[in-house]
Design a protein around this motif. Sequence first.
Motif, PDB file in Angstrom:
ATOM      1  N   ALA A   1      -3.092   4.427  13.030  1.00 41.20           N
ATOM      2  CA  ALA A   1      -1.846   4.153  12.318  1.00 41.20           C
ATOM      3  C   ALA A   1      -1.491   2.678  12.431  1.00 41.20           C
ATOM      4  CB  ALA A   1      -0.718   5.009  12.878  1.00 41.20           C
ATOM      5  N   GLY A   2      -0.647   2.232  11.533  1.00 40.94           N
ATOM      6  CA  GLY A   2      -0.202   0.849  11.590  1.00 40.94           C
ATOM      7  C   GLY A   2       0.939   0.605  10.636  1.00 40.94           C
ATOM      8  N   ILE A   3       1.561  -0.541  10.766  1.00 39.37           N
ATOM      9  CA  ILE A   3       2.648  -0.914   9.872  1.00 39.37           C
ATOM     10  C   ILE A   3       2.642  -2.431   9.724  1.00 39.37           C
ATOM     11  CG2 ILE A   3       4.366  -1.027  11.735  1.00 39.37           C
ATOM     12  CD1 ILE A   3       6.387   0.119   9.687  1.00 39.37           C
ATOM     13  N   VAL A   4       2.794  -2.904   8.499  1.00 42.75           N
ATOM     14  CA  VAL A   4       2.848  -4.337   8.229  1.00 42.75           C
ATOM     15  C   VAL A   4       4.096  -4.622   7.409  1.00 42.75           C
ATOM     16  CG1 VAL A   4       0.367  -4.722   8.348  1.00 42.75           C
ATOM     17  CG2 VAL A   4       1.397  -4.059   6.178  1.00 42.75           C
ATOM     18  N   THR A   5       4.551  -5.857   7.469  1.00 41.23           N
ATOM     19  CA  THR A   5       5.755  -6.258   6.750  1.00 41.23           C
ATOM     20  C   THR A   5       5.420  -7.423   5.829  1.00 41.23           C
ATOM     21  OG1 THR A   5       7.145  -5.576   8.602  1.00 41.23           O
ATOM     22  CG2 THR A   5       8.130  -7.042   6.986  1.00 41.23           C
ATOM     23  N   ALA A   6       5.894  -7.340   4.588  1.00 38.84           N
ATOM     24  CA  ALA A   6       5.634  -8.402   3.616  1.00 38.84           C
ATOM     25  C   ALA A   6       6.785  -8.454   2.627  1.00 38.84           C
ATOM     26  CB  ALA A   6       4.316  -8.149   2.886  1.00 38.84           C
ATOM     27  N   THR A   7       6.914  -9.567   1.925  1.00 31.61           N
ATOM     28  CA  THR A   7       7.925  -9.711   0.879  1.00 31.61           C
ATOM     29  C   THR A   7       7.239  -9.778  -0.477  1.00 31.61           C
ATOM     30  OG1 THR A   7       7.907 -12.125   1.081  1.00 31.61           O
ATOM     31  CG2 THR A   7       9.521 -10.923   2.404  1.00 31.61           C
ATOM     32  N   PHE A   8       7.928  -9.269  -1.501  1.00 35.66           N
ATOM     33  CA  PHE A   8       7.368  -9.241  -2.848  1.00 35.66           C
ATOM     34  C   PHE A   8       8.435  -9.702  -3.835  1.00 35.66           C
ATOM     35  CE2 PHE A   8       5.420  -5.917  -0.289  1.00 35.66           C
ATOM     36  CZ  PHE A   8       4.079  -6.245  -0.388  1.00 35.66           C
ATOM     37  N   PRO A   9       8.133 -10.693  -4.671  1.00 31.34           N
ATOM     38  CA  PRO A   9       9.128 -11.212  -5.615  1.00 31.34           C
ATOM     39  C   PRO A   9       9.353 -10.305  -6.815  1.00 31.34           C
ATOM     40  CG  PRO A   9       7.053 -12.360  -5.906  1.00 31.34           C
ATOM     41  CD  PRO A   9       6.878 -11.463  -4.718  1.00 31.34           C
ATOM     42  N   SER A  10       8.419  -9.394  -7.074  1.00 31.63           N
ATOM     43  CA  SER A  10       8.535  -8.497  -8.222  1.00 31.63           C
ATOM     44  C   SER A  10       7.729  -7.235  -7.931  1.00 31.63           C
ATOM     45  CB  SER A  10       8.005  -9.184  -9.491  1.00 31.63           C
ATOM     46  OG  SER A  10       6.642  -9.549  -9.323  1.00 31.63           O
ATOM     47  N   ASP A  11       7.772  -6.277  -8.862  1.00 32.80           N
ATOM     48  CA  ASP A  11       7.007  -5.045  -8.685  1.00 32.80           C
ATOM     49  C   ASP A  11       5.536  -5.387  -8.435  1.00 32.80           C
ATOM     50  OD1 ASP A  11       9.382  -3.905  -9.271  1.00 32.80           O
ATOM     51  OD2 ASP A  11       8.723  -2.846 -11.071  1.00 32.80           O
ATOM     52  N   THR A  12       4.957  -4.760  -7.428  1.00 32.03           N
ATOM     53  CA  THR A  12       3.607  -5.119  -6.995  1.00 32.03           C
ATOM     54  C   THR A  12       2.827  -3.867  -6.626  1.00 32.03           C
ATOM     55  OG1 THR A  12       4.492  -7.170  -6.055  1.00 32.03           O
ATOM     56  CG2 THR A  12       2.274  -6.543  -5.390  1.00 32.03           C
ATOM     57  N   THR A  13       1.550  -3.820  -7.007  1.00 33.84           N
ATOM     58  CA  THR A  13       0.662  -2.745  -6.572  1.00 33.84           C
ATOM     59  C   THR A  13      -0.115  -3.229  -5.355  1.00 33.84           C
ATOM     60  OG1 THR A  13       0.435  -1.878  -8.818  1.00 33.84           O
ATOM     61  CG2 THR A  13      -1.245  -1.227  -7.222  1.00 33.84           C
TER      62      THR A  13
ATOM     63  N   GLN B   1      -3.518  -5.683   0.727  1.00 30.85           N
ATOM     64  CA  GLN B   1      -3.874  -6.463  -0.452  1.00 30.85           C
ATOM     65  C   GLN B   1      -2.924  -6.135  -1.602  1.00 30.85           C
ATOM     66  OE1 GLN B   1      -7.931  -5.225  -1.207  1.00 30.85           O
ATOM     67  NE2 GLN B   1      -8.780  -6.713   0.243  1.00 30.85           N
ATOM     68  N   ARG B   2      -2.743  -7.100  -2.506  1.00 34.94           N
ATOM     69  CA  ARG B   2      -1.940  -6.861  -3.706  1.00 34.94           C
ATOM     70  C   ARG B   2      -2.743  -7.261  -4.939  1.00 34.94           C
ATOM     71  NH1 ARG B   2       0.108 -11.403  -6.118  1.00 34.94           N
ATOM     72  NH2 ARG B   2       0.059 -13.329  -4.886  1.00 34.94           N
ATOM     73  N   TRP B   3      -2.400  -6.646  -6.061  1.00 36.12           N
ATOM     74  CA  TRP B   3      -3.067  -6.934  -7.326  1.00 36.12           C
ATOM     75  C   TRP B   3      -2.306  -8.044  -8.041  1.00 36.12           C
ATOM     76  CZ3 TRP B   3      -7.581  -6.230  -9.414  1.00 36.12           C
ATOM     77  CH2 TRP B   3      -7.757  -6.337 -10.795  1.00 36.12           C
ATOM     78  N   ASP B   4      -2.985  -9.171  -8.321  1.00 39.72           N
ATOM     79  CA  ASP B   4      -2.299 -10.310  -8.941  1.00 39.72           C
ATOM     80  C   ASP B   4      -2.457 -10.341 -10.454  1.00 39.72           C
ATOM     81  OD1 ASP B   4      -4.888 -11.117  -9.401  1.00 39.72           O
ATOM     82  OD2 ASP B   4      -4.741 -13.007  -8.280  1.00 39.72           O
ATOM     83  N   GLY B   5      -2.980  -9.266 -11.013  1.00 39.21           N
ATOM     84  CA  GLY B   5      -3.184  -9.198 -12.450  1.00 39.21           C
ATOM     85  C   GLY B   5      -4.637  -9.266 -12.837  1.00 39.21           C
ATOM     86  N   SER B   6      -5.452  -9.831 -11.947  1.00 36.69           N
ATOM     87  CA  SER B   6      -6.887  -9.914 -12.225  1.00 36.69           C
ATOM     88  C   SER B   6      -7.738  -9.625 -10.995  1.00 36.69           C
ATOM     89  CB  SER B   6      -7.243 -11.307 -12.769  1.00 36.69           C
ATOM     90  OG  SER B   6      -6.837 -12.319 -11.857  1.00 36.69           O
TER      91      SER B   6
ATOM     92  N   LEU C   1     -10.962   1.963   1.549  1.00 36.38           N
ATOM     93  CA  LEU C   1      -9.886   1.497   0.675  1.00 36.38           C
ATOM     94  C   LEU C   1      -8.919   2.643   0.431  1.00 36.38           C
ATOM     95  CD1 LEU C   1     -11.752  -0.522  -2.108  1.00 36.38           C
ATOM     96  CD2 LEU C   1     -10.079  -1.445  -0.491  1.00 36.38           C
ATOM     97  N   SER C   2      -7.635   2.372   0.576  1.00 36.51           N
ATOM     98  CA  SER C   2      -6.643   3.377   0.214  1.00 36.51           C
ATOM     99  C   SER C   2      -6.448   3.366  -1.296  1.00 36.51           C
ATOM    100  CB  SER C   2      -5.311   3.080   0.896  1.00 36.51           C
ATOM    101  OG  SER C   2      -4.678   1.968   0.270  1.00 36.51           O
ATOM    102  N   ALA C   3      -5.796   4.379  -1.796  1.00 32.09           N
ATOM    103  CA  ALA C   3      -5.384   4.356  -3.200  1.00 32.09           C
ATOM    104  C   ALA C   3      -4.287   3.308  -3.370  1.00 32.09           C
ATOM    105  CB  ALA C   3      -4.873   5.730  -3.614  1.00 32.09           C
ATOM    106  N   GLY C   4      -4.187   2.737  -4.547  1.00 28.93           N
ATOM    107  CA  GLY C   4      -3.141   1.756  -4.803  1.00 28.93           C
ATOM    108  C   GLY C   4      -1.772   2.417  -4.917  1.00 28.93           C
ATOM    109  N   GLN C   5      -0.747   1.726  -4.437  1.00 34.74           N
ATOM    110  CA  GLN C   5       0.625   2.207  -4.537  1.00 34.74           C
ATOM    111  C   GLN C   5       1.489   1.079  -5.084  1.00 34.74           C
ATOM    112  OE1 GLN C   5       1.915   5.187  -3.847  1.00 34.74           O
ATOM    113  NE2 GLN C   5       0.172   6.195  -2.894  1.00 34.74           N
TER     114      GLN C   5
END
Length: 336
Positions: A176-188, A156-161, A207-211
């Motif tokens: 364990a696992g690994i996922v791949t995604a693209t991000f247009p800007s800095d993202t939590t 999941q990503r934080w969209d500001g709200s 829930l993991s901690a946000g990074q």
Amino acid sequence: MSAKSHARMALVAIVTTVVSFGLITPAQAASTPSVSLSTSHVIAAPGAFVKFSGSVSKSSAKAKIILQRHNGSRWETIAASKVSKKRTYAFVSRAPTGRYWYRVYVYKNKKIKAASSASRAVQGWLRTGDCTPDANVPVAVGMQLPTAVSRPGELQRWDGSNWVRVVGFTSATNGAGIVTATFPSDTTVRIYTPAASVKGVNYSSWLSAGQTISVAPLTDEEIIWKDVNCVRALAGKAPLILDSQLSSVARNWSKFLHDNDEFYHNPNYSSQIRPGWRRAGENIAAGQQVNTVVEAWRNSPGHYKNMIGDYTHIGVGNYVGPYGYKRYFTNNFGKY
């Protein structure tokens, strides 16, 4: 005393002398060395480079040493080398997906007994490694769930709200696992796994901690600068400042090599770069790609020495054209 008795005493003396010369005195006996192990990362993105280094006491120079990883049932060897003259060693290996234990093992020789270091854990977790990825370039995000079981989840990503789903996954049986995604800007981002029942066992949601994943749109020359600084970070060196004047000299030399179908070092770079330097160096390459040239330099001892050298500034200059090797690369280094 009879002659026969004298002969017996002489024989005993001779035998005693021979045996005593054959003994190994305590000072000569092989001893057990102490072996230290440290890692550049305890938590790293799966696939990121991790440096394993340390020292070996006693007379261990040139002894064979191996880096091992425990696969759950036994220790497996993943790299081999020799202890240096200064009784140190270093390995570089990619971080795993999940949590694994590592150790180094030193083989016995005439002066030391076999010995191993204490074990160190490296965790492939929710991080992006040493380097800042480019915007809109796929980023691999690894995770390790708190329970060793295969279960569904999502990045999941934080969209500001709100937290919004990016991509779903199913973890491996070890969590364990690994996922791949693209991000247009800095993202939590964070990992979410809903409550689930697996083989009759109920698991709570998690829930993991946000990074924060930092991304940046970079030019080809900035990518090389970034990659050089990643190599320096792995060696424990401070990052280099990208210098526009040094870059201009580097760019001009790459163009010269292309236009003249030549390949040799700039004989005048030390007088062309900004004055006031206390140390200067240069790396060149041709025919490589932007994303492979730094790795090629890293695998060449002389070029690698420049990249991790005692410098403060770097100039990066590329040129692409139709002649010769097509793509030419120059790095100028300076200490100011």
